[in-house]
Scaffold this active site. Sequence first.
Site, PDB file in Angstrom:
ATOM      1  N   ARG A  23      88.753 -59.272  86.995  1.00  0.00           N
ATOM      2  CA  ARG A  23      88.390 -59.937  88.256  1.00  0.00           C
ATOM      3  C   ARG A  23      89.405 -61.032  88.594  1.00  0.00           C
ATOM      4  NH1 ARG A  23      81.861 -60.096  87.063  1.00  0.00           N
ATOM      5  NH2 ARG A  23      81.282 -58.217  88.224  1.00  0.00           N
ATOM      6  N   GLU A  43      71.043 -49.607  81.439  1.00  0.00           N
ATOM      7  CA  GLU A  43      71.991 -49.171  82.476  1.00  0.00           C
ATOM      8  C   GLU A  43      72.646 -47.832  82.115  1.00  0.00           C
ATOM      9  OE1 GLU A  43      73.097 -53.497  84.442  1.00  0.00           O
ATOM     10  OE2 GLU A  43      74.589 -52.549  83.158  1.00  0.00           O
ATOM     11  N   ASN A  63      84.216 -57.767  93.915  1.00  0.00           N
ATOM     12  CA  ASN A  63      84.855 -58.144  92.651  1.00  0.00           C
ATOM     13  C   ASN A  63      85.183 -56.943  91.756  1.00  0.00           C
ATOM     14  OD1 ASN A  63      82.288 -57.550  91.909  1.00  0.00           O
ATOM     15  ND2 ASN A  63      81.722 -59.592  91.227  1.00  0.00           N
ATOM     16  N   LYS A 107      83.649 -50.340  91.308  1.00  0.00           N
ATOM     17  CA  LYS A 107      83.035 -50.450  92.633  1.00  0.00           C
ATOM     18  C   LYS A 107      83.961 -49.846  93.699  1.00  0.00           C
ATOM     19  CE  LYS A 107      80.389 -54.564  91.349  1.00  0.00           C
ATOM     20  NZ  LYS A 107      80.079 -55.962  91.704  1.00  0.00           N
ATOM     21  N   THR A 141      81.502 -63.466  87.517  1.00  0.00           N
ATOM     22  CA  THR A 141      81.123 -62.837  88.799  1.00  0.00           C
ATOM     23  C   THR A 141      81.988 -63.306  89.962  1.00  0.00           C
ATOM     24  OG1 THR A 141      78.867 -62.939  87.930  1.00  0.00           O
ATOM     25  CG2 THR A 141      79.123 -62.348  90.261  1.00  0.00           C
ATOM     26  N   PHE A 181      72.291 -61.714 100.366  1.00  0.00           N
ATOM     27  CA  PHE A 181      73.453 -60.823 100.364  1.00  0.00           C
ATOM     28  C   PHE A 181      73.114 -59.412  99.880  1.00  0.00           C
ATOM     29  CE2 PHE A 181      73.442 -63.192  96.335  1.00  0.00           C
ATOM     30  CZ  PHE A 181      73.466 -62.153  95.401  1.00  0.00           C
ATOM     31  N   ARG A 203      82.716 -57.776  78.890  1.00  0.00           N
ATOM     32  CA  ARG A 203      82.451 -58.860  79.844  1.00  0.00           C
ATOM     33  C   ARG A 203      83.614 -59.866  79.854  1.00  0.00           C
ATOM     34  NH1 ARG A 203      78.186 -58.949  83.881  1.00  0.00           N
ATOM     35  NH2 ARG A 203      78.408 -61.200  83.891  1.00  0.00           N
ATOM     36  N   HIS A 217      81.625 -53.665  87.772  1.00  0.00           N
ATOM     37  CA  HIS A 217      80.379 -54.116  87.159  1.00  0.00           C
ATOM     38  C   HIS A 217      80.445 -53.857  85.665  1.00  0.00           C
ATOM     39  CE1 HIS A 217      76.109 -54.441  86.122  1.00  0.00           C
ATOM     40  NE2 HIS A 217      76.312 -53.364  85.403  1.00  0.00           N
ATOM     41  N   TYR A 255      70.179 -53.505  90.768  1.00  0.00           N
ATOM     42  CA  TYR A 255      70.292 -54.905  91.192  1.00  0.00           C
ATOM     43  C   TYR A 255      68.902 -55.493  91.474  1.00  0.00           C
ATOM     44  CZ  TYR A 255      75.355 -54.265  91.560  1.00  0.00           C
ATOM     45  OH  TYR A 255      76.695 -54.032  91.278  1.00  0.00           O
TER      46      TYR A 255
HETATM   47  N1  UDP Z   1      76.947 -60.736  94.408  1.00  0.00           N
HETATM   48  C1  UDP Z   1      77.293 -61.124  95.690  1.00  0.00           C
HETATM   49  N2  UDP Z   1      77.089 -62.442  96.052  1.00  0.00           N
HETATM   50  C2  UDP Z   1      76.601 -63.363  95.180  1.00  0.00           C
HETATM   51  C3  UDP Z   1      76.277 -62.963  93.871  1.00  0.00           C
HETATM   52  C4  UDP Z   1      76.460 -61.633  93.514  1.00  0.00           C
HETATM   53  O1  UDP Z   1      77.727 -60.312  96.505  1.00  0.00           O
HETATM   54  O2  UDP Z   1      76.464 -64.553  95.563  1.00  0.00           O
HETATM   55  C5  UDP Z   1      77.164 -59.338  94.014  1.00  0.00           C
HETATM   56  C6  UDP Z   1      78.493 -59.175  93.269  1.00  0.00           C
HETATM   57  O3  UDP Z   1      79.065 -57.928  93.627  1.00  0.00           O
HETATM   58  C7  UDP Z   1      78.047 -59.163  91.819  1.00  0.00           C
HETATM   59  C8  UDP Z   1      76.729 -58.411  91.929  1.00  0.00           C
HETATM   60  O4  UDP Z   1      76.143 -58.907  93.121  1.00  0.00           O
HETATM   61  O5  UDP Z   1      78.995 -58.541  90.965  1.00  0.00           O
HETATM   62  C9  UDP Z   1      75.777 -58.578  90.776  1.00  0.00           C
HETATM   63  O6  UDP Z   1      75.528 -59.929  90.555  1.00  0.00           O
HETATM   64  P1  UDP Z   1      75.394 -60.512  89.097  1.00  0.00           P
HETATM   65  O7  UDP Z   1      74.905 -61.916  89.222  1.00  0.00           O
HETATM   66  O8  UDP Z   1      74.585 -59.572  88.250  1.00  0.00           O
HETATM   67  O9  UDP Z   1      76.921 -60.585  88.598  1.00  0.00           O
HETATM   68  P2  UDP Z   1      77.784 -59.640  87.632  1.00  0.00           P
HETATM   69  O10 UDP Z   1      76.879 -59.193  86.508  1.00  0.00           O
HETATM   70  O11 UDP Z   1      78.301 -58.478  88.442  1.00  0.00           O
HETATM   71  O12 UDP Z   1      78.894 -60.512  87.135  1.00  0.00           O
HETATM   72 MG    MG Z   2      74.977 -58.482  86.482  1.00  0.00          MG
END
Ligand code: UDP
Ligand code: MG
Length: 152
Positions: free
Chosen positions: A102, A126, A112, A9, A91, A57, A85, A115, A49
């Site tokens: 992270r 993806e 964070n 990111k 996250t 957000f 992962r 992705h 997304y």
């Molecule tokens: N995100 C955020 N606020 C939140 C939850 C998610 O800004 O409360 C953003 C964050 O950058 C996250 C992305 O949205 O990595 C995608 O969310 P997801 O739940 O898919 O998490 P990830 O797969 O990235 O762990």
């Molecule tokens: Mg995700």
Amino acid sequence: MEQTLILLKPDALQRGLVGSILSRFENKGLKIVGLKMFHMAKEKSKEHYSHLVDKPFYHDLEKFMTHHPVIAMVIEGKEAVEVVRLIVGPTNASKAPAGSIRGDFSNSTSRNVIHASDSKETAKNEITRFFKPEELFSYAFKNEDYLKASDE
Ligand code: UDP
Ligand code: MG
């Protein structure tokens, strides 16, 4: 062999963390089979997304992800989706274990640094979203076959 998608990111690029992050996947024995830098289009962000477009957000997330360049990578290896992962961490980086990307490089949910695809099916979609077939490479180092683990 399994493949998964990673996006570094904009905060990872801005903070100069690309090399440090990349080396963690290489150190684990995972292979980079595709890599590029680009500006993500807003439509791609909405697609990528789609599970979050209705969240409060999302506007901030889309602005963050589309106003600055990102680096996309396809990583290949044994159980790549799950292993990546684990290396990336959860996250909310404030709750991410030390030793994960992270956990070590962020203390935030919205910034964070990385992705990673969350399932085998998501990974397939993806990878297709961001890479054409000719942008992915198949290569091997034949004289290093003795390094191969016997359970691969
Ligand atoms: N995100 C955020 N606020 C939140 C939850 C998610 O800004 O409360 C953003 C964050 O950058 C996250 C992305 O949205 O990595 C995608 O969310 P997801 O739940 O898919 O998490 P990830 O797969 O990235 O762990
Ligand atoms: Mg995700």
